[in-house]
Design an enzyme around this catalytic site. Structure first.
Site, PDB file in Angstrom:
ATOM      1  N   HIS A  70      -5.332  -3.859  -2.162  1.00 42.82           N
ATOM      2  CA  HIS A  70      -5.054  -2.873  -3.204  1.00 42.82           C
ATOM      3  C   HIS A  70      -4.951  -3.497  -4.599  1.00 42.82           C
ATOM      4  O   HIS A  70      -4.674  -2.803  -5.570  1.00 42.82           O
ATOM      5  CB  HIS A  70      -3.771  -2.094  -2.886  1.00 42.82           C
ATOM      6  CG  HIS A  70      -3.944  -1.088  -1.790  1.00 42.82           C
ATOM      7  ND1 HIS A  70      -4.495   0.155  -2.010  1.00 42.82           N
ATOM      8  CD2 HIS A  70      -3.678  -1.151  -0.461  1.00 42.82           C
ATOM      9  CE1 HIS A  70      -4.537   0.830  -0.864  1.00 42.82           C
ATOM     10  NE2 HIS A  70      -4.046   0.060   0.089  1.00 42.82           N
ATOM     11  N   SER A  93       0.795  -1.219   0.000  1.00 42.04           N
ATOM     12  CA  SER A  93       0.000   0.000   0.000  1.00 42.04           C
ATOM     13  C   SER A  93       0.830   1.273   0.000  1.00 42.04           C
ATOM     14  O   SER A  93       0.340   2.328  -0.382  1.00 42.04           O
ATOM     15  CB  SER A  93      -0.942  -0.002   1.197  1.00 42.04           C
ATOM     16  OG  SER A  93      -0.218  -0.150   2.392  1.00 42.04           O
ATOM     17  N   LYS A 151     -12.138  -0.507  -0.856  1.00 42.48           N
ATOM     18  CA  LYS A 151     -11.258   0.321  -1.684  1.00 42.48           C
ATOM     19  C   LYS A 151     -11.832   0.400  -3.099  1.00 42.48           C
ATOM     20  O   LYS A 151     -12.760   1.159  -3.324  1.00 42.48           O
ATOM     21  CB  LYS A 151      -9.826  -0.204  -1.602  1.00 42.48           C
ATOM     22  CG  LYS A 151      -9.261   0.093  -0.212  1.00 42.48           C
ATOM     23  CD  LYS A 151      -7.883  -0.407   0.063  1.00 42.48           C
ATOM     24  CE  LYS A 151      -7.455   0.079   1.443  1.00 42.48           C
ATOM     25  NZ  LYS A 151      -6.654  -0.900   2.173  1.00 42.48           N
TER      26      LYS A 151
HETATM   27  C1  LIG Z   1      -6.804  -1.173   3.611  1.00 36.26           C
HETATM   28  C2  LIG Z   1      -6.263  -2.521   3.883  1.00 36.26           C
HETATM   29  C3  LIG Z   1      -6.921  -3.397   4.735  1.00 36.26           C
HETATM   30  C4  LIG Z   1      -8.141  -2.981   5.504  1.00 36.26           C
HETATM   31  O1  LIG Z   1      -9.293  -2.979   4.712  1.00 36.26           O
HETATM   32  P1  LIG Z   1     -10.620  -2.308   5.297  1.00 36.26           P
HETATM   33  O2  LIG Z   1     -11.702  -2.947   4.500  1.00 36.26           O
HETATM   34  O3  LIG Z   1     -10.507  -0.838   5.083  1.00 36.26           O
HETATM   35  O4  LIG Z   1     -10.695  -2.675   6.735  1.00 36.26           O
HETATM   36  C5  LIG Z   1      -6.395  -4.661   4.912  1.00 36.26           C
HETATM   37  N1  LIG Z   1      -5.274  -5.053   4.279  1.00 36.26           N
HETATM   38  C6  LIG Z   1      -4.592  -4.235   3.446  1.00 36.26           C
HETATM   39  C7  LIG Z   1      -3.363  -4.715   2.754  1.00 36.26           C
HETATM   40  C8  LIG Z   1      -5.066  -2.930   3.227  1.00 36.26           C
HETATM   41  O5  LIG Z   1      -4.395  -2.121   2.416  1.00 36.26           O
END
Ligand SMILES: *Cc1c(COP(=O)(O)O)cnc(C)c1O
Length: 395
Positions: A209, A181, A241
């Site tokens: 992502h 990320s 996301k």
């Molecule tokens: C954003 C993210 C999460 C968390 O996801 P949410 O649905 O916002 O709780 C988990 N793992 C990774 C790698 C992320 O980038």
């Protein structure tokens, strides 16, 4: 004795003194590529709204219909009386989309890592995790009784060594983000899965992502590398996301889903999604298949924005995905650049140590499918000015 006040004051002071105290910026208009922050219209480069789905009419319409027909809330945890047929319909739709036998949806990506890692791993198991994995993986592993080892970022030889030096009769699990990320780089899943298989280990990919971004129609990093039907690969990800709403999922075999229903504590002890969320998500999965040009636009915008930043002399760390870091060096410089960009109508957030290494403080940009060329050009022009002002590019 420590009073509550003592504790709060001490902790907040410590955060402020170490420069780690944050207060979130507030969007004064919906999550769109053009929105309002601090009283002004801004080009938004700060979201994870890759496909522009957070405010998409097709999703909103389905959410409204599900709200009308199924109500405002689920009314109970999934395992008691909170599983509506729309929940299971969506899980089947998701499993079909991911080309896995099964899928289970949890409240968020965060709780999915807690639920899966916390319930799958037992004493005597070995889990080997990339050093740059997401905080929710780290927290999920805290709940696991397995032996934990960290391998150097994307270093397949280091992974191989750790697996070789730590033999066990228990389950072996290799854990990696699909797309990282902060740097926007992609895990070398072809080599990771090959090494894992050589040691009889299962590969666990957190594709937060990568979902909606990589692979045909956004099926994810595992699909991108051609491993989608593998029973020794567990895919977890987020629906918050690219899919634009909220939620997390674990996709794998039917038995994986069955075990999680019975053991994953966020699934057992916390209420599932309200109908509107399920409706919007089912529309999102439909839309990305029905209109492939949405993903094409995301990648077109990504290529354009990266190429123009490079032409202006910025260092984007060789990122391979829409996550586009722009390096400013020390944290102070990144935060100052972020403030100056906001003054010029661009919303992009600075990130410093400890989230990223010292000296590699950056602004993390994510362009979306919904940005127009004009919006990107406005952002690039602001970057050009600010880059010169803070001295990271010549001119
Ligand atoms: C954003 C993210 C999460 C968390 O996801 P949410 O649905 O916002 O709780 C988990 N793992 C990774 C790698 C992320 O980038």
């Amino acid at each position: 004795m420590t009073t509550l006040n003592d504790r709060l004051t001490a902790e907040l002071t410590r955060l402020r003194e170490s420069g780690l105290h944050i207060s979130p910026r507030v969007l004064e208009a919906p999550q769109r590529p053009l929105t309002r922050v601090a009283g002004r219209e801004v080009v938004n480069l700060a979201s994870n709204n890759y496909l522009g789905f957070a405010d998409h009419p097709f999703l909103k319409e389905r959410a409204e219909r599900y709200l009308r027909e199924w109500g405002a809330g689920a009314g109970a945890v999934r395992t008691i009386a909170g599983t509506l047929s729309i929940h299971e319909d969506f899980e089947r739709q998701l499993a079909e989309f991911k080309h896995t036998g099964s899928a289970l949806v949890l409240q968020s990506g965060f709780t999915t890592n807690q639920g899966v890692l916390g319930s799958l791993l037992q004493e005597g198991d070995l889990v080997v995790s990339d050093e740059l994995n997401h905080a929710s993986i780290i927290d999920g592993l805290r709940l696991a009784k397995a032996t934990k080892k960290i391998y150097r970022h994307k270093d397949v030889e280091d992974l191989d060594r750790i697996l070789r030096e730590n033999p066990t009769d228990g389950l072996k699990l290799v854990v990696t983000d699909g797309v990282f990320s902060m740097d926007g780089d992609v895990a070398p899943l072809d080599r990771i899965i090959e090494v894992a298989r050589r040691h009889g280990a299962v590969t666990y990919v957190d594709d937060a992502h990568g979902s909606g971004v990589l692979g045909e129609a956004g099926r994810g990093t595992v699909h991108h590398f051609g491993f989608e039907h593998a029973d020794d690969v567990i895919q977890i990800g987020t629906l918050s996301k690219a899919w634009g709403v909220v939620g997390g999922y674990a996709a794998g075999t039917h038995d994986l889903r069955d075990l999680l229903i019975n053991r994953a504590r966020p699934f057992l002890f916390s209420t599932g999604h309200p109908p509107a969320v399920v409706g919007a998500l089912s529309a999102a999965l439909e839309l990305v298949v029905k209109e492939p040009e949405i993903m094409e636009r995301l990648w077109e915008n990504t290529r354009y924005f990266k190429a123009e930043l490079a032409r202006l002399g910025f260092d984007t760390m060789g990122s391979e995905t829409p996550i586009t870091p722009v390096v400013f060096g020390e944290a102070g410089a990144a935060f100052e650049a972020s403030r100056r960009l906001l003054d010029r109508g661009v919303f992009a957030v600075g990130i410093g140590f400890p989230t990223v290494p010292r000296g590699l403080a950056r602004i993390r940009n994510i362009v979306t499918a919904a940005h127009t060329r004009d919006m990107l050009d406005r952002a690039l022009s602001a970057y050009e000015h600010v880059g010169r002002e803070v001295g990271v590019v010549a001119g």
